[in-house]
Design a protein around this motif. Structure first.
Motif, PDB file in Angstrom:
ATOM      1  N   ILE A   1      -6.394  20.102  48.534  1.00  0.00           N
ATOM      2  CA  ILE A   1      -4.884  19.875  48.065  1.00  0.00           C
ATOM      3  C   ILE A   1      -4.857  19.770  46.519  1.00  0.00           C
ATOM      4  CG2 ILE A   1      -2.980  18.436  48.218  1.00  0.00           C
ATOM      5  CD1 ILE A   1      -4.661  16.809  50.646  1.00  0.00           C
ATOM      6  N   PHE A   2      -3.931  20.303  46.122  1.00  0.00           N
ATOM      7  CA  PHE A   2      -3.628  20.382  44.649  1.00  0.00           C
ATOM      8  C   PHE A   2      -2.066  19.991  44.512  1.00  0.00           C
ATOM      9  CE2 PHE A   2      -2.589  22.622  40.270  1.00  0.00           C
ATOM     10  CZ  PHE A   2      -2.934  21.554  39.828  1.00  0.00           C
ATOM     11  N   LEU A   3      -1.919  18.910  43.774  1.00  0.00           N
ATOM     12  CA  LEU A   3      -0.573  18.450  43.441  1.00  0.00           C
ATOM     13  C   LEU A   3      -0.024  18.739  42.028  1.00  0.00           C
ATOM     14  CD1 LEU A   3       1.512  15.591  44.797  1.00  0.00           C
ATOM     15  CD2 LEU A   3       1.794  15.772  42.479  1.00  0.00           C
ATOM     16  N   SER A   4       0.850  19.189  41.847  1.00  0.00           N
ATOM     17  CA  SER A   4       1.426  19.601  40.433  1.00  0.00           C
ATOM     18  C   SER A   4       2.860  19.146  40.095  1.00  0.00           C
ATOM     19  CB  SER A   4       1.192  21.198  40.331  1.00  0.00           C
ATOM     20  OG  SER A   4       1.792  21.343  38.919  1.00  0.00           O
ATOM     21  N   ASP A   5       3.098  18.557  39.105  1.00  0.00           N
ATOM     22  CA  ASP A   5       4.526  18.201  38.768  1.00  0.00           C
ATOM     23  C   ASP A   5       4.828  18.568  37.439  1.00  0.00           C
ATOM     24  OD1 ASP A   5       6.878  16.725  38.098  1.00  0.00           O
ATOM     25  OD2 ASP A   5       6.388  15.547  39.817  1.00  0.00           O
ATOM     26  N   LYS A   6       5.821  19.306  37.057  1.00  0.00           N
ATOM     27  CA  LYS A   6       5.959  19.634  35.582  1.00  0.00           C
ATOM     28  C   LYS A   6       6.617  18.746  34.811  1.00  0.00           C
ATOM     29  CE  LYS A   6       8.355  23.695  33.580  1.00  0.00           C
ATOM     30  NZ  LYS A   6       9.115  24.827  33.832  1.00  0.00           N
ATOM     31  N   GLY A   7       7.167  17.430  35.466  1.00  0.00           N
ATOM     32  CA  GLY A   7       7.469  16.307  34.747  1.00  0.00           C
ATOM     33  C   GLY A   7       6.162  15.337  34.672  1.00  0.00           C
ATOM     34  N   LYS A   8       6.847  13.983  34.578  1.00  0.00           N
ATOM     35  CA  LYS A   8       5.572  13.124  34.273  1.00  0.00           C
ATOM     36  C   LYS A   8       5.924  12.251  35.811  1.00  0.00           C
ATOM     37  CE  LYS A   8       4.113   9.182  31.190  1.00  0.00           C
ATOM     38  NZ  LYS A   8       2.556   9.835  31.264  1.00  0.00           N
ATOM     39  N   ILE A   9       4.466  12.325  36.324  1.00  0.00           N
ATOM     40  CA  ILE A   9       4.644  11.289  37.500  1.00  0.00           C
ATOM     41  C   ILE A   9       4.477   9.859  37.342  1.00  0.00           C
ATOM     42  CG2 ILE A   9       3.124  11.069  39.665  1.00  0.00           C
ATOM     43  CD1 ILE A   9       2.125  13.854  39.376  1.00  0.00           C
ATOM     44  N   LYS A  10       5.118   9.094  38.212  1.00  0.00           N
ATOM     45  CA  LYS A  10       5.327   7.593  38.097  1.00  0.00           C
ATOM     46  C   LYS A  10       3.871   7.218  38.173  1.00  0.00           C
ATOM     47  CE  LYS A  10      10.034   7.142  39.158  1.00  0.00           C
ATOM     48  NZ  LYS A  10      10.988   6.599  40.183  1.00  0.00           N
ATOM     49  N   ASP A  11       3.695   5.986  37.506  1.00  0.00           N
ATOM     50  CA  ASP A  11       2.418   5.517  37.542  1.00  0.00           C
ATOM     51  C   ASP A  11       2.043   5.099  39.054  1.00  0.00           C
ATOM     52  OD1 ASP A  11       1.671   5.616  34.899  1.00  0.00           O
ATOM     53  OD2 ASP A  11       2.316   3.706  34.397  1.00  0.00           O
ATOM     54  N   HIS A  12       3.051   4.465  39.842  1.00  0.00           N
ATOM     55  CA  HIS A  12       2.609   3.928  41.147  1.00  0.00           C
ATOM     56  C   HIS A  12       2.210   5.130  42.062  1.00  0.00           C
ATOM     57  CE1 HIS A  12       3.393   2.902  44.995  1.00  0.00           C
ATOM     58  NE2 HIS A  12       4.405   3.856  45.419  1.00  0.00           N
ATOM     59  N   TYR A  13       2.792   6.371  41.844  1.00  0.00           N
ATOM     60  CA  TYR A  13       2.355   7.451  42.791  1.00  0.00           C
ATOM     61  C   TYR A  13       1.148   7.939  42.186  1.00  0.00           C
ATOM     62  CZ  TYR A  13       7.079   7.603  44.543  1.00  0.00           C
ATOM     63  OH  TYR A  13       8.020   7.265  45.475  1.00  0.00           O
ATOM     64  N   LYS A  14       0.818   7.758  40.839  1.00  0.00           N
ATOM     65  CA  LYS A  14      -0.415   8.309  40.246  1.00  0.00           C
ATOM     66  C   LYS A  14      -1.663   7.599  40.991  1.00  0.00           C
ATOM     67  CE  LYS A  14       0.839  10.131  35.760  1.00  0.00           C
ATOM     68  NZ  LYS A  14       0.691   9.771  34.130  1.00  0.00           N
ATOM     69  N   ASN A  15      -1.313   6.191  41.073  1.00  0.00           N
ATOM     70  CA  ASN A  15      -2.438   5.333  41.722  1.00  0.00           C
ATOM     71  C   ASN A  15      -2.604   5.799  43.136  1.00  0.00           C
ATOM     72  OD1 ASN A  15      -2.581   3.746  39.261  1.00  0.00           O
ATOM     73  ND2 ASN A  15      -1.029   2.364  39.962  1.00  0.00           N
ATOM     74  N   VAL A  16      -1.612   5.924  43.644  1.00  0.00           N
ATOM     75  CA  VAL A  16      -1.612   6.463  45.224  1.00  0.00           C
ATOM     76  C   VAL A  16      -2.673   7.809  45.409  1.00  0.00           C
ATOM     77  CG1 VAL A  16      -0.493   7.275  47.376  1.00  0.00           C
ATOM     78  CG2 VAL A  16       0.448   5.356  45.809  1.00  0.00           C
ATOM     79  N   LEU A  17      -2.286   8.738  44.398  1.00  0.00           N
ATOM     80  CA  LEU A  17      -3.206   9.836  44.550  1.00  0.00           C
ATOM     81  C   LEU A  17      -4.557   9.629  44.267  1.00  0.00           C
ATOM     82  CD1 LEU A  17      -0.552  12.300  42.739  1.00  0.00           C
ATOM     83  CD2 LEU A  17      -0.882  12.423  45.102  1.00  0.00           C
ATOM     84  N   VAL A  18      -4.847   8.735  43.262  1.00  0.00           N
ATOM     85  CA  VAL A  18      -6.202   8.384  42.808  1.00  0.00           C
ATOM     86  C   VAL A  18      -6.923   7.829  43.949  1.00  0.00           C
ATOM     87  CG1 VAL A  18      -7.593   7.262  41.561  1.00  0.00           C
ATOM     88  CG2 VAL A  18      -5.682   8.353  40.519  1.00  0.00           C
TER      89      VAL A  18
END
Length: 443
Positions: free
Chosen positions: A26-43
């Motif tokens: 999986i590779f997730l890409s967002d042109k905008g800024k990802i919210k910290d909550h979602y970044k933590n989930v991805l990590v």
């Protein structure tokens, strides 16, 4: 197999979690800024991601792409992917491939959130293992990844339906269709209509399509297009042999030889449109054999959607009502139609090319004053300036609520029902509604 997820919000992150469970790279890409909550989930899940850019070289290697509903098919990156033959699908499509649960899909221009919540409420009260997802609440994909449910009630937008291939709900509901989001459909209403009806394109004779019999747009489309699903209409204007109709202030539902009746006097939600929402949800409950007593009790104790004709406070015998979710003229029509007291109407925002003339009879009958809330109120003033005695412009919620309080008298209602998008002054309609409630509570 490389799955690329475009968009790092609720839908995209949920898709990535489900893909991880099923062994995708999986590779997730967002042109905008990802919210910290979602970044933590991805990590936490060990998912590769980027934000504030799209690295095309990595994205174009995809075997499959799940895209956020906010990204149009006309976006250059999507066009490139499709030219390369890479399938681009929606989260709804992706998640449906990994569950055997029964799917109830609900779409429409207005009423779909309330109908979705009401259907979920009825099925939950009936003891079914049910989850509510889609365009409301949690990600459908994440629920499929992490919960074992027998039923899903899904609110589905036209943007999500544009990205389906095999998605086929056992029960589909189309609440109504009026012009909306036409900027995504080449300003052609027929394209938007076709998008909505994608909800039934994969249904079979074993499935059901519940729809508003009184809606001329739906009626014309069904007349000119073949549907495989069994049709169950609902109407407040005509007695129907099969489906739901209104008779002597009673909802009557007939499916084969099974009957259900309930007085509309005890419905928790007010207004003709909510009678229709109740009909649609109750038809689903009837199909799934929920007890009649449970259906009646659930319709009587249901708490409606936030920002949709939400009763905020009664101050000095003036009712303050938050209908910030009314982002188009049709939604505001329903709101004004449900008002039974003289109304101070807060209206305006980012205009979507609105034609306000359809509201004229209701404004003449029910509105005593108009408080414009937006940067450009010219069209509202031009349409209604000679119809109401008092019309004023404001550019903040604080001013709009303050002026409304000054104009309103005991026995009146103050209704925020903007008929417009919120992005000129607010982050979104939720922010607009929250600010309204905050200012009302300060009165």
């Amino acid at each position: 197999m490389l799955l690329v997820v475009l968009g790092g919000g609720e839908s995209g992150v949920g898709s990535a979690i489900l893909a991880k469970k099923h062994g995708f790279d999986i590779f997730l890409s967002d042109k905008g800024k990802i919210k910290d909550h979602y970044k933590n989930v991805l990590v936490d899940f060990g998912i590769n991601w980027e934000d504030e850019k799209h690295t095309e070289a990595d994205i174009l290697k995809a075997d499959l792409v799940v895209k956020s509903p906010g990204i149009p098919d006309s976006a250059p990156l999507i066009v490139k992917l499709l030219e390369l033959g890479v399938p681009v699908i929606s989260e709804i499509e992706f998640a449906s491939r990994y569950t055997d649960a029964m799917l109830i899909g609900i779409t429409g221009s207005n009423g779909k959130t309330t109908t979705t919540m009401l259907t979920n409420h009825l099925l939950s009260a009936g003891g079914l293992k049910v989850g509510m997802a889609g365009n409301i609440g949690d990600s459908f994909a994440q629920m499929v990844a992490q919960r074992d449910l027998d039923y899903y009630v899904l609110e589905i937008s036209s943007f999500q339906l544009d990205g389906i291939e095999d998605f086929a709900p056992h029960i589909a509901i189309v609440t109504n269709i009026t012009p909306d989001h036409l900027d995504r459909y080449d300003y052609k209403f027929e394209n938007y209509i076709a998008s909505k009806f994608r909800i039934t394109m994969n249904q079979t004779e074993e499935d059901y399509l519940i729809y508003d019999y009184d809606d001329p747009v739906i009626a014309e489309w069904l007349q000119n297009n073949k549907i495989h699903a069994r049709l169950l209409p609902f109407s407040i204007e005509k007695k129907l042999e099969q489906g739901a109709y209104l008779e002597d202030n009673k909802i009557v539902i007939t499916i084969d030889k099974h009957h259900f009746q309930m007085s509309t006097d005890t419905l928790a939600l007010e207004g003709k449109h909510n009678v229709k929402n109740a009909m649609a949800a109750s038809t689903v409950a009837q199909l799934l054999k929920i007890r009649k007593a449970t259906i009646r009790e659930s319709l009587e104790n249901f708490q409606g959607a936030e920002h949709r004709l939400e009763k905020v406070l009664k101050i000095q015998n003036v009712h303050y009502i938050n209908d910030s979710k009314a982002t188009n003229v049709n939604a505001t029509y329903y709101a004004l139609d449900s008002m039974s007291t003289p109304t101070v109407w807060i209206v305006g925002g980012q205009d979507k090319g609105n034609d306000y003339l359809t509201l004229m009879p209701l404004v003449r009958e029910k509105v005593k004053a108009i408080v414009c809330l937006g940067w450009d109120n010219a069209k509202i003033i031009e349409t209604f300036g000679s119809v109401v005695e008092f019309i004023v412009e404001t550019t903040s919620m604080e001013d709009a609520v303050r002026v409304s309080k000054e104009v309103a008298q005991p026995g009146d209602s103050v209704l925020l029902s903007p008929a417009c998008a919120s992005f000129d002054l607010f982050l979104n309609y939720q922010d607009r509604g929250d600010q309204f409630k905050e200012q009302v509570r300060k009165l």
